[in-house]
Design a protein around this motif. Structure first.
Motif, PDB file in Angstrom:
ATOM      1  N   UNK A  69       0.812  -1.220   0.000  1.00 42.99           N
ATOM      2  CA  UNK A  69       0.000   0.000   0.000  1.00 42.99           C
ATOM      3  C   UNK A  69       0.845   1.268   0.000  1.00 42.99           C
ATOM      4  N   UNK A  70       1.965   1.239   0.700  1.00 38.88           N
ATOM      5  CA  UNK A  70       2.836   2.413   0.721  1.00 38.88           C
ATOM      6  C   UNK A  70       3.444   2.660  -0.662  1.00 38.88           C
ATOM      7  N   UNK A  71       3.887   1.607  -1.324  1.00 42.15           N
ATOM      8  CA  UNK A  71       4.408   1.754  -2.680  1.00 42.15           C
ATOM      9  C   UNK A  71       3.344   2.309  -3.620  1.00 42.15           C
ATOM     10  N   UNK A  72       2.115   1.823  -3.464  1.00 44.38           N
ATOM     11  CA  UNK A  72       1.021   2.282  -4.326  1.00 44.38           C
ATOM     12  C   UNK A  72       0.741   3.764  -4.132  1.00 44.38           C
ATOM     13  N   UNK A  73       0.740   4.208  -2.896  1.00 38.76           N
ATOM     14  CA  UNK A  73       0.507   5.630  -2.611  1.00 38.76           C
ATOM     15  C   UNK A  73       1.644   6.482  -3.180  1.00 38.76           C
ATOM     16  N   UNK A  74       2.878   6.047  -2.979  1.00 36.80           N
ATOM     17  CA  UNK A  74       4.026   6.819  -3.475  1.00 36.80           C
ATOM     18  C   UNK A  74       4.020   6.917  -4.995  1.00 36.80           C
ATOM     19  N   UNK A  75       3.618   5.840  -5.652  1.00 29.97           N
ATOM     20  CA  UNK A  75       3.633   5.841  -7.123  1.00 29.97           C
ATOM     21  C   UNK A  75       2.407   6.530  -7.716  1.00 29.97           C
ATOM     22  N   UNK A  76       1.206   6.170  -7.234  1.00 31.93           N
ATOM     23  CA  UNK A  76      -0.017   6.635  -7.873  1.00 31.93           C
ATOM     24  C   UNK A  76      -0.471   8.006  -7.385  1.00 31.93           C
ATOM     25  N   UNK A  77      -0.321   8.273  -6.081  1.00 31.58           N
ATOM     26  CA  UNK A  77      -0.788   9.558  -5.566  1.00 31.58           C
ATOM     27  C   UNK A  77       0.303  10.616  -5.585  1.00 31.58           C
ATOM     28  N   UNK A 193       0.886 -14.263   4.838  1.00 30.32           N
ATOM     29  CA  UNK A 193      -0.546 -14.154   5.139  1.00 30.32           C
ATOM     30  C   UNK A 193      -1.042 -12.720   5.071  1.00 30.32           C
ATOM     31  N   UNK A 194      -0.139 -11.751   5.055  1.00 28.68           N
ATOM     32  CA  UNK A 194      -0.558 -10.349   5.054  1.00 28.68           C
ATOM     33  C   UNK A 194      -0.601  -9.732   3.659  1.00 28.68           C
ATOM     34  N   UNK A 195      -0.060 -10.413   2.653  1.00 28.84           N
ATOM     35  CA  UNK A 195       0.039  -9.795   1.335  1.00 28.84           C
ATOM     36  C   UNK A 195      -1.313  -9.603   0.654  1.00 28.84           C
ATOM     37  N   UNK A 196      -2.193 -10.599   0.745  1.00 35.75           N
ATOM     38  CA  UNK A 196      -3.498 -10.485   0.090  1.00 35.75           C
ATOM     39  C   UNK A 196      -4.330  -9.356   0.694  1.00 35.75           C
ATOM     40  N   UNK A 197      -4.490  -9.278   2.026  1.00 35.11           N
ATOM     41  CA  UNK A 197      -5.201  -8.109   2.589  1.00 35.11           C
ATOM     42  C   UNK A 197      -4.545  -6.785   2.217  1.00 35.11           C
ATOM     43  N   UNK A 198      -3.206  -6.756   2.214  1.00 35.83           N
ATOM     44  CA  UNK A 198      -2.525  -5.528   1.813  1.00 35.83           C
ATOM     45  C   UNK A 198      -2.815  -5.203   0.360  1.00 35.83           C
ATOM     46  N   UNK A 199      -2.869  -6.230  -0.504  1.00 40.10           N
ATOM     47  CA  UNK A 199      -3.175  -6.008  -1.917  1.00 40.10           C
ATOM     48  C   UNK A 199      -4.580  -5.481  -2.134  1.00 40.10           C
ATOM     49  N   UNK A 200      -5.527  -5.962  -1.334  1.00 41.50           N
ATOM     50  CA  UNK A 200      -6.907  -5.480  -1.454  1.00 41.50           C
ATOM     51  C   UNK A 200      -6.990  -3.999  -1.108  1.00 41.50           C
ATOM     52  N   UNK A 201      -6.364  -3.604  -0.003  1.00 34.92           N
ATOM     53  CA  UNK A 201      -6.377  -2.198   0.393  1.00 34.92           C
ATOM     54  C   UNK A 201      -5.635  -1.331  -0.615  1.00 34.92           C
ATOM     55  N   UNK A 202      -4.495  -1.827  -1.107  1.00 36.97           N
ATOM     56  CA  UNK A 202      -3.725  -1.057  -2.091  1.00 36.97           C
ATOM     57  C   UNK A 202      -4.478  -0.927  -3.403  1.00 36.97           C
ATOM     58  N   UNK A 203      -5.178  -1.983  -3.810  1.00 31.98           N
ATOM     59  CA  UNK A 203      -5.931  -1.946  -5.069  1.00 31.98           C
ATOM     60  C   UNK A 203      -7.097  -0.984  -4.994  1.00 31.98           C
ATOM     61  N   UNK A 311       0.214  -5.065 -14.361  1.00 31.00           N
ATOM     62  CA  UNK A 311      -0.431  -5.792 -13.268  1.00 31.00           C
ATOM     63  C   UNK A 311      -1.036  -4.788 -12.296  1.00 31.00           C
ATOM     64  N   UNK A 312      -2.245  -5.081 -11.801  1.00 27.11           N
ATOM     65  CA  UNK A 312      -2.827  -4.223 -10.767  1.00 27.11           C
ATOM     66  C   UNK A 312      -2.235  -4.602  -9.407  1.00 27.11           C
ATOM     67  N   UNK A 313      -2.366  -3.730  -8.391  1.00 24.07           N
ATOM     68  CA  UNK A 313      -1.756  -4.007  -7.080  1.00 24.07           C
ATOM     69  C   UNK A 313      -2.201  -5.325  -6.462  1.00 24.07           C
ATOM     70  N   UNK A 314      -3.462  -5.715  -6.700  1.00 23.53           N
ATOM     71  CA  UNK A 314      -3.932  -6.966  -6.108  1.00 23.53           C
ATOM     72  C   UNK A 314      -3.178  -8.167  -6.685  1.00 23.53           C
ATOM     73  N   UNK A 315      -2.926  -8.167  -7.986  1.00 24.75           N
ATOM     74  CA  UNK A 315      -2.185  -9.287  -8.577  1.00 24.75           C
ATOM     75  C   UNK A 315      -0.730  -9.274  -8.108  1.00 24.75           C
ATOM     76  N   UNK A 316      -0.182  -8.090  -7.913  1.00 26.64           N
ATOM     77  CA  UNK A 316       1.175  -8.007  -7.361  1.00 26.64           C
ATOM     78  C   UNK A 316       1.199  -8.622  -5.962  1.00 26.64           C
ATOM     79  N   UNK A 317       0.130  -8.400  -5.185  1.00 26.07           N
ATOM     80  CA  UNK A 317       0.070  -9.003  -3.854  1.00 26.07           C
ATOM     81  C   UNK A 317      -0.013 -10.524  -3.934  1.00 26.07           C
ATOM     82  N   UNK A 318      -0.658 -11.048  -4.957  1.00 24.99           N
ATOM     83  CA  UNK A 318      -0.704 -12.506  -5.143  1.00 24.99           C
ATOM     84  C   UNK A 318       0.696 -13.038  -5.420  1.00 24.99           C
ATOM     85  N   UNK A 319       1.435 -12.357  -6.289  1.00 24.86           N
ATOM     86  CA  UNK A 319       2.815 -12.769  -6.565  1.00 24.86           C
ATOM     87  C   UNK A 319       3.675 -12.689  -5.308  1.00 24.86           C
TER      88      UNK A 319
END
Length: 502
Positions: A69-77, A193-203, A311-319
């Motif tokens: 989520x932090x990477x997403x904010x820094x890049x997108x916002x 276990x934390x990547x998928x929830x983080x990906x949902x919030x980031x997406x 790739x969207x943030x959610x798929x990145x969280x899956x990877x």
């Protein structure tokens, strides 16, 4: 020979078991994991170390729950370029590169007679304050940087103290490699276990940012603003971790209280100053930094996934979940197989595995191939990481474990931060393929340096010069060792009683 006398013997290698004559000790030495499971005090300590690293896996800014989520904010916002994001994370992780200062402070300056316990509680509270501040502060670059640096600082200081406890306990019992494997497995489990929830919030945050410049009604704007601020919830969730660790520290850590002793200070400083006279110390230090400073793919890979492969943030969280999940298997393999082999051999195997792991990113061209690459690189990741940490831990002489291990790990952390910054610059100006080629060439040359790394680090050299004055020093394992001795003596007495009745 009594078990107390057994535990005080010096082993030839810091992570080799001391010689024993008791049947119980022989049974334990055949399987280190079973020794931990069969001894209540060791099991309690191992659980605490695992919990501390689980919290670290959640709250680590560079790779934990908050990272995506932090990477997403820094890049997108905030619209940061790869090199700018690399600079941001370099500024945050630089606090991990001055860990020797934390070690010196805790080794030399006790608080209320405690070298570890009080510092652990203080740093845990600081970490809690940082996450709460990130939740309430505006989403602006300066605020994010200040409070992320505070969170990273408190976590790094806490990590130094945990590692010092682990080495003090693991070295005399020949359990350093096993305890490190438990710690890293726990950290990887937390990240997984934390990547998928983080990906949902980031997406959801990323989706909201895409509509900032579009004309929409007020109701839709309110919903999007809630989604846009969803990254804030991740800071609130992260604030729960230091609360749990605070109470676990109060329960699990039993450190002997000591008054400040000038003689102990002089003795400890003498051992620390003598280290810099050893050539092997400089070889290990330079090797750890140069190897870790190879151009990293972390920040560059995020931009490659988002901009090139779309790739969207959610798929990145899956990877990331797949990568970390395979990292758990990697840590378990190291724990059960590689931790008992010579360090030099394992290090060479780890370097070769990392070379193939980096080269495999050339085949990541779509979603399917990226999954296979994540599996392979995750499988190689923790074997490489634990090989370096094991080398660092085995090179720490007694009484200054916190300071010297922090110094070695700081070389690794500073190298990784430098490598990620270099990798982001190379990616921005030369491209992804050039980054991979340079990284492979860099790492390939470091395998030659393993010829100059001894099996016993520098610890055995210094330990041979020490006299039997260690009872006057502070050691976390003093308390735990007494519990272990009591349990083993009770087991021996039970066996003797059973044999006499039969």
């Amino acid at each position: 020979m009594s078990s107390i006398e057994m535990s005080s013997e010096r082993s030839k290698s810091i992570d080799e078991p001391t010689s024993t004559t008791t049947d119980s000790a022989r049974d334990y030495s055949t399987n280190k994991c079973m020794r931990i499971l069969c001894t209540r005090s060791l099991l309690c300590s191992a659980i605490y170390f695992a919990l501390a690293y689980f919290v670290q896996g959640i709250t680590d800014i560079a790779s934990g729950f908050v990272n995506l989520p932090l990477q997403t904010v820094l890049k997108d916002k905030l619209q940061l370029s790869p090199s700018q994001m690399g600079t941001f994370f370099f500024s945050c992780t630089i606090t991990w590169s001055i860990k020797p200062l934390y070690g010196i402070l805790s080794d030399f300056v006790p608080i209320c007679g405690y070298h570890r316990l009080v510092y652990l509680l203080i740093t845990t509270v600081l970490n809690l304050c940082a996450w709460i501040a990130l939740y309430f502060a505006p989403t602006e670059y300066n605020y994010l940087l200040i409070f992320c640096v505070l969170a990273a600082f408190s976590l790094a200081f806490n990590d130094v103290l945990i590692d010092a406890l682990m080495i003090s306990l693991g070295r005399p019992l020949a359990l350093i490699g096993t305890l490190q494997g438990i710690q890293q497995t726990s950290a990887k489990l937390a990240s997984t276990i934390s990547q998928i929830p983080a990906g949902i919030l980031a997406s959801s945050s990323s989706t909201a940012l895409q509509y900032n410049n579009q004309t929409i009604n007020n109701h839709t704007m309110k919903i999007l603003r809630n989604h846009q601020n969803s990254n804030k919830y991740i800071f609130l969730i992260a604030s729960l971790c230091p609360i749990i660790l605070f109470f676990a520290t109060l329960i699990a850590v039993r450190e002997r209280r000591r008054k400040f002793n000038k003689n102990n200070f002089v003795q400890t400083w003498s051992v620390l100053s003598r280290i810099f006279q050893y050539k092997r110390f400089w070889i290990i230090t330079i090797f750890l930094f140069v190897y870790s400073a190879s151009p990293q793919l972390k920040t560059a890979l995020f931009y490659y996934y988002r901009d090139i492969l779309q790739f969207d943030p959610f798929y990145v969280s899956i990877l990331n979940t797949i990568y970390n999940g395979c990292g758990i298997l990697s840590a378990l393999i190291y724990l059960s197989v590689f931790s008992h082999h010579p360090t030099k051999r394992v290090l060479r195997i780890a370097i070769v595995m990392r070379l193939f792991a980096i080269a495999s990113y050339l085949f990541a061209t779509d979603k399917i191939t990226s999954i296979f690459v994540a599996i392979f690189t995750g499988f190689c990741s923790e074997i490489t990481n634990l090989a370096l940490l094991h080398l660092a831990a085995k090179s720490c002489p007694r009484n200054i474990e916190g300071t010297l291990f922090a110094l070695f790990v700081s070389c690794i952390n500073f190298g990784v931060a430098t490598g990620d910054w270099l990798g982001s610059i190379i990616y921005e100006y030369l491209g992804f393929i050039a980054l991979i080629i340079i990284a492979i060439a860099w790492i390939g040359t470091t395998i030659l340096a393993t010829c100059h790394i001894g099996e016993h680090g520098i610890g055995s050299t210094l330990d041979d010069d020490d006299d039997d004055e260690s009872n006057d020093k502070y050691h976390y394992y003093d308390v735990v060792e007494k519990r272990i001795d009591t349990v083993e003596n009770e087991e021996l007495n039970d066996k003797d009683a059973n044999s006499s009745t039969t």
